[in-house]
Design a protein around this motif. Structure first.
Motif, PDB file in Angstrom:
ATOM      1  N   GLY A 158      69.357 -86.343  28.486  1.00  0.00           N
ATOM      2  CA  GLY A 158      69.993 -87.652  28.482  1.00  0.00           C
ATOM      3  C   GLY A 158      69.600 -88.410  29.726  1.00  0.00           C
ATOM      4  N   PRO A 159      69.656 -89.744  29.666  1.00  0.00           N
ATOM      5  CA  PRO A 159      69.303 -90.528  30.858  1.00  0.00           C
ATOM      6  C   PRO A 159      70.297 -90.250  31.991  1.00  0.00           C
ATOM      7  CG  PRO A 159      69.569 -91.937  28.913  1.00  0.00           C
ATOM      8  CD  PRO A 159      70.060 -90.591  28.548  1.00  0.00           C
ATOM      9  N   ASN A 160      69.936 -90.680  33.200  1.00  0.00           N
ATOM     10  CA  ASN A 160      70.899 -90.609  34.299  1.00  0.00           C
ATOM     11  C   ASN A 160      72.147 -91.380  33.897  1.00  0.00           C
ATOM     12  OD1 ASN A 160      69.582 -89.060  36.174  1.00  0.00           O
ATOM     13  ND2 ASN A 160      68.546 -90.798  37.134  1.00  0.00           N
ATOM     14  N   GLY A 161      73.306 -90.821  34.220  1.00  0.00           N
ATOM     15  CA  GLY A 161      74.544 -91.519  33.910  1.00  0.00           C
ATOM     16  C   GLY A 161      75.004 -91.345  32.479  1.00  0.00           C
ATOM     17  N   ALA A 162      74.314 -90.481  31.713  1.00  0.00           N
ATOM     18  CA  ALA A 162      74.697 -90.288  30.313  1.00  0.00           C
ATOM     19  C   ALA A 162      75.907 -89.380  30.177  1.00  0.00           C
ATOM     20  CB  ALA A 162      73.530 -89.710  29.518  1.00  0.00           C
ATOM     21  N   GLY A 163      76.235 -88.654  31.242  1.00  0.00           N
ATOM     22  CA  GLY A 163      77.398 -87.770  31.192  1.00  0.00           C
ATOM     23  C   GLY A 163      77.060 -86.289  31.116  1.00  0.00           C
ATOM     24  N   LYS A 164      75.804 -85.932  31.350  1.00  0.00           N
ATOM     25  CA  LYS A 164      75.411 -84.514  31.272  1.00  0.00           C
ATOM     26  C   LYS A 164      76.160 -83.676  32.302  1.00  0.00           C
ATOM     27  CE  LYS A 164      70.982 -84.639  31.945  1.00  0.00           C
ATOM     28  NZ  LYS A 164      70.814 -86.054  32.286  1.00  0.00           N
ATOM     29  N   SER A 165      76.131 -84.146  33.551  1.00  0.00           N
ATOM     30  CA  SER A 165      76.770 -83.352  34.592  1.00  0.00           C
ATOM     31  C   SER A 165      78.264 -83.250  34.353  1.00  0.00           C
ATOM     32  CB  SER A 165      76.496 -83.962  35.966  1.00  0.00           C
ATOM     33  OG  SER A 165      75.125 -83.864  36.248  1.00  0.00           O
ATOM     34  N   THR A 166      78.869 -84.351  33.936  1.00  0.00           N
ATOM     35  CA  THR A 166      80.306 -84.320  33.639  1.00  0.00           C
ATOM     36  C   THR A 166      80.586 -83.306  32.540  1.00  0.00           C
ATOM     37  OG1 THR A 166      80.468 -86.645  34.209  1.00  0.00           O
ATOM     38  CG2 THR A 166      82.275 -85.722  32.917  1.00  0.00           C
ATOM     39  N   ALA A 167      79.770 -83.330  31.486  1.00  0.00           N
ATOM     40  CA  ALA A 167      79.984 -82.390  30.383  1.00  0.00           C
ATOM     41  C   ALA A 167      79.865 -80.951  30.890  1.00  0.00           C
ATOM     42  CB  ALA A 167      78.971 -82.652  29.271  1.00  0.00           C
ATOM     43  N   MET A 168      78.905 -80.703  31.769  1.00  0.00           N
ATOM     44  CA  MET A 168      78.732 -79.349  32.285  1.00  0.00           C
ATOM     45  C   MET A 168      79.912 -78.942  33.165  1.00  0.00           C
ATOM     46  SD  MET A 168      74.659 -78.946  32.988  1.00  0.00           S
ATOM     47  CE  MET A 168      73.939 -77.708  31.923  1.00  0.00           C
ATOM     48  N   ARG A 169      80.429 -79.894  33.918  1.00  0.00           N
ATOM     49  CA  ARG A 169      81.615 -79.592  34.740  1.00  0.00           C
ATOM     50  C   ARG A 169      82.819 -79.292  33.855  1.00  0.00           C
ATOM     51  NH1 ARG A 169      81.436 -81.653  40.094  1.00  0.00           N
ATOM     52  NH2 ARG A 169      83.647 -82.042  39.959  1.00  0.00           N
TER      53      ARG A 169
ATOM     54  N   ASP B 176      64.460 -74.255  22.629  1.00  0.00           N
ATOM     55  CA  ASP B 176      64.341 -74.085  21.183  1.00  0.00           C
ATOM     56  C   ASP B 176      65.137 -75.162  20.466  1.00  0.00           C
ATOM     57  OD1 ASP B 176      63.082 -71.414  21.453  1.00  0.00           O
ATOM     58  OD2 ASP B 176      65.031 -70.941  22.326  1.00  0.00           O
ATOM     59  N   GLU B 177      66.288 -75.500  21.060  1.00  0.00           N
ATOM     60  CA  GLU B 177      67.137 -76.512  20.461  1.00  0.00           C
ATOM     61  C   GLU B 177      67.467 -77.560  21.509  1.00  0.00           C
ATOM     62  OE1 GLU B 177      70.488 -75.186  18.321  1.00  0.00           O
ATOM     63  OE2 GLU B 177      69.287 -73.896  17.026  1.00  0.00           O
ATOM     64  N   LEU B 178      67.873 -78.712  21.048  1.00  0.00           N
ATOM     65  CA  LEU B 178      68.192 -79.785  21.987  1.00  0.00           C
ATOM     66  C   LEU B 178      69.556 -80.385  21.689  1.00  0.00           C
ATOM     67  CD1 LEU B 178      64.868 -81.843  22.081  1.00  0.00           C
ATOM     68  CD2 LEU B 178      65.689 -80.210  23.783  1.00  0.00           C
ATOM     69  N   ILE B 179      70.245 -80.745  22.763  1.00  0.00           N
ATOM     70  CA  ILE B 179      71.431 -81.596  22.648  1.00  0.00           C
ATOM     71  C   ILE B 179      71.086 -82.834  23.460  1.00  0.00           C
ATOM     72  CG2 ILE B 179      73.849 -81.880  23.289  1.00  0.00           C
ATOM     73  CD1 ILE B 179      74.012 -78.758  23.111  1.00  0.00           C
ATOM     74  N   VAL B 180      71.076 -83.996  22.823  1.00  0.00           N
ATOM     75  CA  VAL B 180      70.693 -85.214  23.524  1.00  0.00           C
ATOM     76  C   VAL B 180      71.900 -86.140  23.558  1.00  0.00           C
ATOM     77  CG1 VAL B 180      69.052 -87.115  23.635  1.00  0.00           C
ATOM     78  CG2 VAL B 180      68.364 -84.936  22.633  1.00  0.00           C
ATOM     79  N   ILE B 181      72.263 -86.602  24.737  1.00  0.00           N
ATOM     80  CA  ILE B 181      73.389 -87.531  24.821  1.00  0.00           C
ATOM     81  C   ILE B 181      72.970 -88.810  25.534  1.00  0.00           C
ATOM     82  CG2 ILE B 181      75.064 -85.639  24.797  1.00  0.00           C
ATOM     83  CD1 ILE B 181      75.681 -86.212  27.700  1.00  0.00           C
ATOM     84  N   GLY B 182      73.708 -89.850  25.264  1.00  0.00           N
ATOM     85  CA  GLY B 182      73.475 -91.134  25.918  1.00  0.00           C
ATOM     86  C   GLY B 182      74.806 -91.851  26.001  1.00  0.00           C
ATOM     87  N   ARG B 183      75.098 -92.462  27.146  1.00  0.00           N
ATOM     88  CA  ARG B 183      76.385 -93.130  27.358  1.00  0.00           C
ATOM     89  C   ARG B 183      77.571 -92.276  26.944  1.00  0.00           C
ATOM     90  NH1 ARG B 183      75.638 -99.359  27.402  1.00  0.00           N
ATOM     91  NH2 ARG B 183      73.415 -99.463  27.552  1.00  0.00           N
ATOM     92  N   GLY B 184      77.480 -90.994  27.252  1.00  0.00           N
ATOM     93  CA  GLY B 184      78.611 -90.107  27.010  1.00  0.00           C
ATOM     94  C   GLY B 184      78.773 -89.638  25.579  1.00  0.00           C
ATOM     95  N   ARG B 185      77.898 -90.102  24.688  1.00  0.00           N
ATOM     96  CA  ARG B 185      78.050 -89.703  23.288  1.00  0.00           C
ATOM     97  C   ARG B 185      76.859 -88.893  22.809  1.00  0.00           C
ATOM     98  NH1 ARG B 185      80.581 -94.854  20.148  1.00  0.00           N
ATOM     99  NH2 ARG B 185      81.783 -95.588  21.924  1.00  0.00           N
ATOM    100  N   LEU B 186      77.094 -88.105  21.777  1.00  0.00           N
ATOM    101  CA  LEU B 186      76.026 -87.300  21.211  1.00  0.00           C
ATOM    102  C   LEU B 186      75.044 -88.200  20.471  1.00  0.00           C
ATOM    103  CD1 LEU B 186      75.262 -84.250  20.879  1.00  0.00           C
ATOM    104  CD2 LEU B 186      76.175 -84.458  18.573  1.00  0.00           C
TER     105      LEU B 186
END
Lengths: 299, 305, 242
Positions: free
Chosen positions: A34-45, A195-205
């Motif tokens: 996901g782009p910067n600010g998409a919420g990846k780090s938040t989701a991981m936390r 093998d698989e991807l989870i792609v998020i943007g603006r906090g959404r899948l």
């Protein structure tokens, strides 16, 4: 296995993660993009129980983080390699973690050896380069020999040897039946690892699917063909409904796959010099999918 | 053009760079590769006149750095994007730099537009994302419209859009005829960006030349073949002295012959082809092979306890 | 027990706590020795309780150690590693408070007996013998005051998360604020009576008959303040994002 169900997290008025659900399965490496600010780090936390979600929940091997008695035995995470006391030695840092995970003392030496830090184990972590700190973070994630691993930008600061090493490590971990969720901005690297991807943007899948499918759905696949009998092959191809483009010294065919073209060439007595299927890159596919979800684009 | 001639740098008794000579050509992006501790940063610092070589010299467009007046008009560098006062706006940051090098202030707006920061030019730099800071750093490097540009790990921390932007931007600068030297650990990225490579290990030159020659010279080129008559084809090519390996999904990996030759043989023997792809090795494979002995520090093989 | 071991390893694998302990002891015992040596010339004896008047020096340093054990975890991000390792933040923080209380208690005992011992060595006078129950409380009880103070400092550290703020409050409060409170018109004196460190010294020093509680009441009140702060810290830490 990681199951996130309807996660939402607000910081003040910004919604960092918005009704996000995804699953990371055991036995495969799942890339988290996901782009910067998409919420990846938040989701991981949120997965690691560091932040409290406003709604939704995360299950790790079927249980919530708070229900895990020895969480390090179940889930190991590397979110930020600088989360180490600079005056504490690498060994001492791992020693308290091993104690918390109820692992024997020998485990500390095992993981130090595994990440290649044995020689510097008694140096304060504050003296480490970014690459070494990263290895210490990975050692910390592995200390409890967990079945679920979470890495946020693990190749940050590593040199090519380190990058190849961590890719292999994640592969091995997944092959052993562990769940590996790894976030990265390096798409060429992810294309080799995930093998698989989870792609998020603006906090959404945006998408959750196998990497190959993600690429093939968003990009055109074509076949590069070289032959001395261009005219003859082109006529046959067009007759079959394929589209043919010219490149210097080659044809680029869309609408038929390589096997179909090969059969056609054989039937028409065309000698092939090259018949290479070309898939789009993960980068193309990613940009296609996230085009409108990037937070700040340069004007 | 950057010319390094017999560069040597000693720190006490350690030799960081030893008798290093290379040339960076204008008009193309040159990648600067090497394992950690190989001496890349030291070399870049010497190019920019930040460290003095113990022996040898570096010429930028024919002159040593300290003879450039002012240097910013000849060489620009992005070493660390965070060298900006957080409370100063992007425009003001560039304005004082422009003043310092006696450049017209109109140049500020030009570089802001060039890196796409015009819309946020008056916002404080402290609130910038890493990608925006990186662009601001590049804008600063471009202020003096230099012919030579140095980038140290420019994509660190950038997201995919930022990475793509930097790649295209560097290629664009090279197309304008500038000399672009970029160091990076990300080999798959470098393989897409750099036409030329300079590879060093333990302070010494390992290789200099085009990226494709570097890969071709260090890795084996093979041909991947799929065919319903794979066994027959394998037999034929083996007779011609090629070697064949069979992959897990029943494809043939043939080495010792070109795809043209294999295609001709298939046609002669009535073998239908479903795929005939020449396979080039990766930059990573080539790099590992050539620098394997030059690594300072390495993790053990991955084993799971 | 695991959690206590975890916190013990963390505490003693950096140098700061070791230095704090050494400084606390050197400061209290050293300053006491100097004071006794000066007094010994002018008066013929030193009572056991007069060897304890400088306990606040070591106590302050010990509180700094305790609060830093929390704030440095926030500063360096290891708090996230801690919470990843221990799912219950309450238990993690309680373990830390316990370990710090034990260490502080130990420091308090060494400091009080050390101060008394050094005074006795200097004067060689039988006046310094510990005789009464009050004298035993003042010296042997010092560990309790240190232990409670450490818990209070851990709580303040967890609430504030910032080293500078936590240290400033923990030093300024007993040394300055509690004294200044007295000059508040009208309620000043009543307020002063209920200041936590005033209550602590009712236990650790000479009993002040004007206070509304005795020595053990003072200790209980001091402990109650620490407990309230600790509960507040636990609630906040559980709710707050790490």
């Amino acid at each position: 296995m990681i199951e996130a169900v309807g996660l939402t997290k607000r910081y003040g008025r910004t919604v960092a993660v918005d009704d996000l659900s995804f699953t990371a399965r055991p036995g495969v490496v799942t890339g988290f993009l996901g782009p910067n600010g998409a919420g990846k780090s938040t989701a991981m936390r949120l997965v690691l129980g560091l932040d409290r979600s406003d709604t939704g929940f995360v299950l790790i091997d079927g249980r919530r983080f708070g229900e895990l008695r020895r969480p390090l035995r179940v889930i190991g995470g590397l979110l930020d390699a600088t989360w180490v006391h600079p005056h504490r030695t690498a060994r001492d840092h791992l020693r308290w973690l091993a104690r918390a995970a109820d692992m024997p003392r020998t485990r500390v030496d095992e993981v130090l050896d595994l990440v290649g830090l044995t020689k510097v184990a008694r140096s304060p972590a504050g003296d480490f380069s970014l690459g070494m700190a990263q290895r210490l973070g990975i050692a910390a994630a592995l200390v409890g020999d967990p079945s679920v691993l979470l890495f946020d930008e693990p190749v940050n600061g590593l040199d090519p040897q380190g990058i190849a090493w961590i890719r292999k490590l994640m592969r091995t971990m997944a092959d052993n039946g562990r769940t590996v969720l790894v976030s990265s901005h390096l798409l060429a690297e992810m294309a080799q690892t995930a093998d698989e991807l989870i792609v998020i943007g603006r906090g959404r899948l945006i998408a959750q699917c196998p990497t190959a499918q993600f690429i093939s759905e968003a990009t055109e696949s074509s076949v590069r063909v070289r032959t001395a009998q261009v005219e003859r092959l082109q006529t046959a191809l067009v007759h079959k409904g394929a589209t043919v483009r010219h490149e210097p010294g080659a044809l680029v065919v869309t609408g038929l796959d390589a096997a179909q073209i090969g059969e056609l060439a054989a039937a028409h007595g065309v000698v092939l010099h090259e018949l290479s299927p070309r898939r789009g890159s993960l980068e193309e596919a990613y940009l296609h999918h996230t085009g409108d979800a990037a937070d700040h684009q340069a004007g | 053009m950057i010319e390094a001639i017999g560069l040597t740098k000693r720190y006490g008794r350690t030799v960081a760079v030893r008798d290093l000579s290379f040339t960076v050509q204008p008009g193309r992006v040159t990648g600067f590769l090497g394992p950690n501790g190989a001496g890349k940063s030291t070399t870049m610092r010497m190019i920019l006149g930040l460290d003095r070589p113990s022996e040898g010299r570096v010429l930028i467009d024919g002159r040593p750095y300290h003879e450039l007046r002012p240097p910013m008009r000849t060489v620009g560098a992005l070493l660390d994007a965070k060298w900006v006062h957080p409370n100063r706006s992007a425009r003001n940051h560039l304005r004082w730099l422009a003043k310092a090098t006696r450049l017209p202030s109109t140049r500020v707006d030009e570089v802001l537009a060039q890196v796409g920061l015009t819309a946020v030019a008056d916002k404080r730099a402290g609130g910038f994302s890493l990608g925006m800071s990186q662009r601001l750093g590049i804008a600063a490097a471009l202020l003096g419209d230099p012919q030579v540009l140095l980038f140290d790990e420019p994509v660190n921390g950038l997201d995919p859009e930022g990475i793509l932007w930097i790649r295209r931007f560097m290629q664009g600068l090279a197309e304008q005829g500038r000399t672009v030297l970029v160091s990076s650990h990300l080999l798959s990225e470098m393989a897409q960006t750099a036409e030329d490579l300079i590879v060093i290990g333990r302070g010494q030159l390992i290789s200099q030349g085009s990226t494709s020659a570097f890969i071709g010279g260090a890795t084996e080129t093979t041909v991947l073949v799929r065919s319903p008559q794979a066994a027959k084809l394998a037999e034929v090519v083996t007779q011609w002295g090629m070697s064949v390996r069979i992959t897990d999904d029943d494809a043939l990996v043939i080495s010792g012959g070109s795809s043209d030759q294999i295609g001709e043989m298939a046609a002669t023997h009535g073998v239908v082809l479903h795929e005939l792809s020449p396979q080039q090795g990766s930059l990573e494979e080539a790099f590992m092979r050539l620098t394997g002995h030059a690594v300072e520090y390495q993790a053990d093989e991955v084993t799971v306890a | 027990m695991t959690l206590l071991a975890v916190e013990r390893i963390k505490l003693f694998s950096t140098r700061a706590p070791v230095w704090c302990v050494a400084t606390a002891l050197a400061l209290t015992i050293g300053a006491t020795a100097g004071l006794v040596w000066l007094n010994a010339r002018h008066s013929d004896g030193v009572s056991p309780e007069s060897t304890q008047t400088l306990y606040i020096l070591g106590l302050a340093v010990t509180m700094v150690m305790a609060t830093l054990s929390v704030t440095t975890e926030y500063r360096f991000g290891t708090i996230k590693a801690t919470f990843q390792a221990v799912p219950s933040r309450t238990r993690a923080l309680l373990a830390k408070a316990t370990v710090l209380a034990l260490v502080a208690g130990f420091v308090g005992e060494i400091s009080s007996f050390g101060s008394w011992g050094v005074a006795r060595l200097i004067t060689g006078s039988p006046h310094t013998d510990i005789a009464t129950a009050d004298e035993w409380r003042e010296i042997a009880g010092m560990g309790l005051v240190y232990a409670v103070a450490a818990v209070l400092a851990v709580a303040v550290g967890a609430l504030l998360r910032q080293s500078a703020a936590a240290v400033a409050i923990l030093l300024l409060f007993p040394l300055l604020v509690e004294q200044l409170v007295e000059i508040v018109p009208g309620v000043g004196e009543r307020l002063h009576d209920w200041m936590p460190f005033v209550a602590a010294s009712q236990f650790a020093g000479t009993v002040d008959p004007t206070l509304p509680y005795g020595p053990w009441g003072g200790l209980a009140y001091f402990a109650a303040v620490a407990a309230v702060l600790l509960v507040a810290a636990l609630v906040v830490v559980e709710k707050r994002d790490a």
